[in-house]
Design an enzyme around this catalytic site. Structure first.
Site, PDB file in Angstrom:
ATOM      1  N   ASP A   1       3.198 -24.779   8.198  1.00 43.06           N
ATOM      2  CA  ASP A   1       3.991 -24.676   9.028  1.00 43.06           C
ATOM      3  C   ASP A   1       5.037 -23.875   8.966  1.00 43.06           C
ATOM      4  O   ASP A   1       6.207 -24.292   9.564  1.00 43.06           O
ATOM      5  CB  ASP A   1       5.198 -26.475   8.287  1.00 43.06           C
ATOM      6  CG  ASP A   1       4.294 -27.812   8.980  1.00 43.06           C
ATOM      7  OD1 ASP A   1       3.771 -27.839   7.435  1.00 43.06           O
ATOM      8  OD2 ASP A   1       3.374 -27.682   9.593  1.00 43.06           O
TER       9      ASP A   1
ATOM     10  N   HIS B   1       2.943 -25.633  -1.262  1.00 46.91           N
ATOM     11  CA  HIS B   1       2.359 -26.745  -0.691  1.00 46.91           C
ATOM     12  C   HIS B   1       1.756 -27.226  -2.547  1.00 46.91           C
ATOM     13  O   HIS B   1       1.895 -26.807  -3.367  1.00 46.91           O
ATOM     14  CB  HIS B   1       0.567 -26.172   0.023  1.00 46.91           C
ATOM     15  CG  HIS B   1       0.145 -26.861   0.229  1.00 46.91           C
ATOM     16  ND1 HIS B   1      -0.697 -28.088  -0.024  1.00 46.91           N
ATOM     17  CD2 HIS B   1       0.245 -27.748   1.457  1.00 46.91           C
ATOM     18  CE1 HIS B   1      -1.129 -29.069   0.797  1.00 46.91           C
ATOM     19  NE2 HIS B   1      -0.152 -28.607   2.192  1.00 46.91           N
TER      20      HIS B   1
HETATM   21  C1  SDX Z   1       2.563 -30.226   4.771  1.00 52.18           C
HETATM   22  O1  SDX Z   1      -0.749 -32.717   1.616  1.00 52.18           O
HETATM   23  C2  SDX Z   1      -0.958 -31.837   2.322  1.00 52.18           C
HETATM   24  O2  SDX Z   1      -2.293 -31.167   2.723  1.00 52.18           O
HETATM   25  C3  SDX Z   1      -0.063 -31.547   3.763  1.00 52.18           C
HETATM   26  C4  SDX Z   1      -0.257 -30.239   5.065  1.00 52.18           C
HETATM   27  C5  SDX Z   1      -0.787 -31.465   5.731  1.00 52.18           C
HETATM   28  O3  SDX Z   1      -1.582 -30.715   6.713  1.00 52.18           O
HETATM   29  O4  SDX Z   1      -1.304 -32.541   5.441  1.00 52.18           O
HETATM   30  O5  SDX Z   1      -0.739 -29.471   4.913  1.00 52.18           O
HETATM   31  C6  SDX Z   1       1.260 -29.895   5.473  1.00 52.18           C
HETATM   32  O6  SDX Z   1       3.048 -31.096   4.973  1.00 52.18           O
HETATM   33  C7  SDX Z   1       2.871 -29.116   4.230  1.00 52.18           C
HETATM   34  C8  SDX Z   1       3.717 -28.842   3.719  1.00 52.18           C
HETATM   35  C9  SDX Z   1       4.834 -28.920   4.568  1.00 52.18           C
HETATM   36  N1  SDX Z   1       6.047 -29.177   4.021  1.00 52.18           N
HETATM   37  C10 SDX Z   1       7.274 -27.535   3.902  1.00 52.18           C
HETATM   38  O7  SDX Z   1       6.750 -26.663   4.065  1.00 52.18           O
HETATM   39  C11 SDX Z   1       8.346 -28.482   3.231  1.00 52.18           C
HETATM   40  C12 SDX Z   1       8.730 -27.249   2.296  1.00 52.18           C
HETATM   41  N2  SDX Z   1       8.119 -27.570   1.264  1.00 52.18           N
HETATM   42  C13 SDX Z   1       8.509 -28.641   0.171  1.00 52.18           C
HETATM   43  O8  SDX Z   1       9.172 -29.741   0.122  1.00 52.18           O
HETATM   44  C14 SDX Z   1       7.715 -28.102  -1.731  1.00 52.18           C
HETATM   45  O9  SDX Z   1       6.857 -26.996  -1.286  1.00 52.18           O
HETATM   46  C15 SDX Z   1       6.437 -29.396  -0.960  1.00 52.18           C
HETATM   47  C16 SDX Z   1       6.336 -31.225  -0.363  1.00 52.18           C
HETATM   48  C17 SDX Z   1       5.058 -29.440   0.033  1.00 52.18           C
HETATM   49  C18 SDX Z   1       5.207 -29.678  -2.497  1.00 52.18           C
HETATM   50  O10 SDX Z   1       6.257 -30.169  -3.174  1.00 52.18           O
HETATM   51  P1  SDX Z   1       5.084 -30.898  -4.623  1.00 52.18           P
HETATM   52  O11 SDX Z   1       4.013 -30.839  -5.041  1.00 52.18           O
HETATM   53  O12 SDX Z   1       5.798 -32.012  -5.227  1.00 52.18           O
HETATM   54  O13 SDX Z   1       6.013 -28.970  -5.685  1.00 52.18           O
HETATM   55  P2  SDX Z   1       7.398 -29.480  -6.433  1.00 52.18           P
HETATM   56  O14 SDX Z   1       8.646 -30.271  -5.479  1.00 52.18           O
HETATM   57  O15 SDX Z   1       7.038 -30.214  -7.420  1.00 52.18           O
HETATM   58  O16 SDX Z   1       8.041 -28.206  -6.283  1.00 52.18           O
HETATM   59  C19 SDX Z   1       7.527 -26.983  -7.919  1.00 52.18           C
HETATM   60  C20 SDX Z   1       8.583 -26.595  -8.333  1.00 52.18           C
HETATM   61  C21 SDX Z   1       9.609 -27.370  -7.989  1.00 52.18           C
HETATM   62  O17 SDX Z   1      10.245 -26.686  -8.608  1.00 52.18           O
HETATM   63  P3  SDX Z   1      10.680 -26.934 -10.794  1.00 52.18           P
HETATM   64  O18 SDX Z   1      11.546 -27.839 -10.253  1.00 52.18           O
HETATM   65  O19 SDX Z   1       9.475 -26.289 -10.883  1.00 52.18           O
HETATM   66  O20 SDX Z   1      11.690 -25.813 -11.002  1.00 52.18           O
HETATM   67  O21 SDX Z   1       8.564 -25.332  -6.755  1.00 52.18           O
HETATM   68  C22 SDX Z   1       9.708 -26.361  -6.742  1.00 52.18           C
HETATM   69  C23 SDX Z   1      10.028 -26.848  -6.745  1.00 52.18           C
HETATM   70  O22 SDX Z   1      11.563 -27.332  -6.726  1.00 52.18           O
HETATM   71  N3  SDX Z   1      10.013 -26.001  -4.457  1.00 52.18           N
HETATM   72  C24 SDX Z   1      10.316 -25.285  -4.340  1.00 52.18           C
HETATM   73  C25 SDX Z   1       9.644 -25.333  -2.148  1.00 52.18           C
HETATM   74  N4  SDX Z   1       8.857 -25.766  -2.991  1.00 52.18           N
HETATM   75  C26 SDX Z   1       8.473 -26.643  -4.286  1.00 52.18           C
HETATM   76  N5  SDX Z   1      11.371 -23.987  -4.176  1.00 52.18           N
HETATM   77  C27 SDX Z   1      11.364 -23.931  -2.775  1.00 52.18           C
HETATM   78  N6  SDX Z   1      11.377 -23.905  -1.403  1.00 52.18           N
HETATM   79  C28 SDX Z   1      10.304 -24.609  -1.606  1.00 52.18           C
HETATM   80  N7  SDX Z   1       9.631 -25.057   0.219  1.00 52.18           N
END
Ligand code: SDX
Length: 456
Positions: free
Chosen positions: A391, A333
């Site tokens: 989710d 998140h």
């Molecule tokens: C919602 O914003 C809100 O409030 C949203 C929400 C709401 O109520 O409105 O809460 C609803 O959208 C919840 C999120 C649902 N999405 C998912 O579950 C999809 C999977 N999650 C990821 O795509 C991700 O965690 C996000 C999009 C939710 C957040 O991404 P960020 O904050 O941009 O973080 P990032 O992509 O910069 O990740 C940081 C690191 C990265 O690794 P490095 O580059 O540091 O090596 O964490 C890793 C990412 O690759 N990472 C994950 C991961 N989420 C982040 N690696 C594996 N699996 C994951 N799910």
């Protein structure tokens, strides 16, 4: 336009008057901030919130110092001031108008939380009755809108139908599209909260080839939605109280969430003065993405693809592999760097619903719980502070209630509509409101002369 006394809108006049009077004072912080650019110093005002981090006011920076700030994805940017929802990502706190989400999920219900989000305070019994009455009287759609549903292919995703039908409401409800009129804003707000369950249910019915079921005024909000989704003309349908309570709790947990991507989309679209129906349609479109609201569908599909606990390590390895685009859906998140408080309540609700249905050994739930356990023990997830989000467990409950995965995000959109509307009303009523227009760091070509095609 409904007249105040005829449609039980007596309370609305006071609420509208209250909303338009509110001008939120920003409190100066005791901290100061001085920026030094090439030896020239610029003092930036600092403002303090009720809770959360202070903010640097950079509104004069471009004019004074001829520089922009740079923050793709707005990871550290406060785009507005708001009184609606507060999130503390480190401590896993979510407050709606100051009330913790776990207390609201346990003690309140969706329409009462909707009143709280829209008007700022928990309602008295009389105010709640008036509000529920206003919503109940607006659950039907203009009958001509049926033609819109029939224009879609049967295999259209329900979210595609919702985006289209909600946007089309601009073409039907002309008497509540003037955003400068507080009364029309109130009517549009009630219409959207009231009609979204009907739109979502009809998108589902159309998708599965069953006849539309009209709302009933003798059912509560969640029960009405379940009946519109699952009843058929061929037999009576009794709403299971376990299901309606679980449905209501899911709606409450998804109602609002500060300045997330879809809410920010609604605010930006609304800042141009566009009508509320078009702006909510924009929010639905943004929510559909798998990184946002589309994650609930993607998460259940992922859990089913994993299928059994012995395959979990394979998927955890894929999630960690930078060359593999796969991510653990329902994990991570932007704000929560500890437990998403909604996920905790959702997990309790999943245990409760599946237990009451006698399917506590649901294989998908077993996979989800083991996946959560293994991921939270893994340094990759621990180091990046990746936890289950809202989710991760919601799909398990929705699946147990009988919804196909294609209906998961429409249900998220149905719940979040009141949050989008509340944020929209707050922004429109804010005297400081202006059209949103971010700038950029331009790294393209410098100016150059046109070259005739003969010379290229
Ligand atoms: C919602 O914003 C809100 O409030 C949203 C929400 C709401 O109520 O409105 O809460 C609803 O959208 C919840 C999120 C649902 N999405 C998912 O579950 C999809 C999977 N999650 C990821 O795509 C991700 O965690 C996000 C999009 C939710 C957040 O991404 P960020 O904050 O941009 O973080 P990032 O992509 O910069 O990740 C940081 C690191 C990265 O690794 P490095 O580059 O540091 O090596 O964490 C890793 C990412 O690759 N990472 C994950 C991961 N989420 C982040 N690696 C594996 N699996 C994951 N799910």
């Amino acid at each position: 336009m409904p007249h105040p006394d005829r449609w039980g809108w007596a309370d609305a006049e006071r609420l509208i008057d209250n909303e338009t009077r509110v001008a939120r004072d920003m409190k100066k912080s005791s901290k100061s901030a001085r920026l030094n650019i090439d030896g020239k110093e610029f003092d930036l005002p600092v403002f303090s919130p009720t809770c959360g981090p202070d903010v640097l006011d950079i509104r004069s920076l471009y004019g004074d110092a001829d520089v922009f700030t740079y923050d793709p994805g707005f990871t550290a940017t406060a785009a507005c001031n708001s009184t609606i929802t507060f999130i503390d990502g480190n401590d896993g706190i979510l407050l709606h108008r100051g009330y913790p989400i776990d207390q609201l999920a346990e003690k309140s219900h969706f329409l009462e939380v909707s009143y709280l989000l829209l008007y700022g305070e928990l309602p008295s019994a009389e105010q709640l009755e008036d509000f529920e009455g206003r919503v109940t009287l607006h659950t039907m759609l203009h009958e001509q809108m049926v033609n819109f549903f029939r224009g879609f292919r049967r295999d259209a995703h329900p979210m595609a139908i919702m985006v289209g039908v909600v946007g089309a409401m601009s073409a039907f409800y002309h008497d509540s599209t003037d955003v400068t009129d507080p009364w029309q804003r109130e009517v549009a707000s009630i219409r959207l909260v009231a009609k979204m369950p009907t739109i979502a249910a009809w998108a589902f019915k159309y998708h599965i080839g069953q006849p539309f079921v009209y709302p009933r005024n003798d059912l509560d909000y969640a029960s009405n939605f379940l009946r519109m989704c699952f009843s058929v003309p061929a037999e009576e349908y009794e709403v299971n109280p376990i299901f309606s309570r679980a449905m209501d709790r899911i709606l409450t947990l998804h109602a609002d969430h500060e300045q997330n991507a879809s809410t920010s989309t609604v605010r930006l679209a609304s800042s141009s003065g566009a009508n509320p129906f078009a702006c909510i349609a924009a929010g639905i479109a943004c929510l559909w993405g798998p990184a946002h609201g589309g994650a609930n569908q993607a998460c259940l599909e992922m859990l089913r693809e994993i299928g059994s606990v012995d395959r979990i390590p394979e998927f955890i390895d894929r999630a960690k592999d930078k060359d593999d685009p796969f991510r653990l859906m329902g994990f991570g998140h932007r704000v929560y760097k500890s437990f998403d408080p909604r996920a905790r309540v959702m997990k309790q609700s999943a245990d409760e619903v599946l237990g009451l249905l006698g399917i506590e050994d649901n294989p998908t739930l077993q996979v989800a719980m083991e996946l959560e356990k293994l991921a939270l023990e893994d340094p990759y997830f621990k180091d990046r502070r990746l936890y289950p989000n809202v989710d991760f467990y919601s799909g398990i409950i929705l699946d147990a209630l009988g919804f196909p995965t294609s209906m998961f995000t429409p249900i998220f959109a149905l719940a979040r509509t009141v949050g989008w509307i509340s944020q929209w009303k707050e922004m429109i009523a804010d005297p400081q409101m202006k059209i949103g227009r971010p700038r950029q760091l331009y790294v393209g070509h410098g100016m150059r002369d046109y070259v005739d095609v003969e010379s290229r």
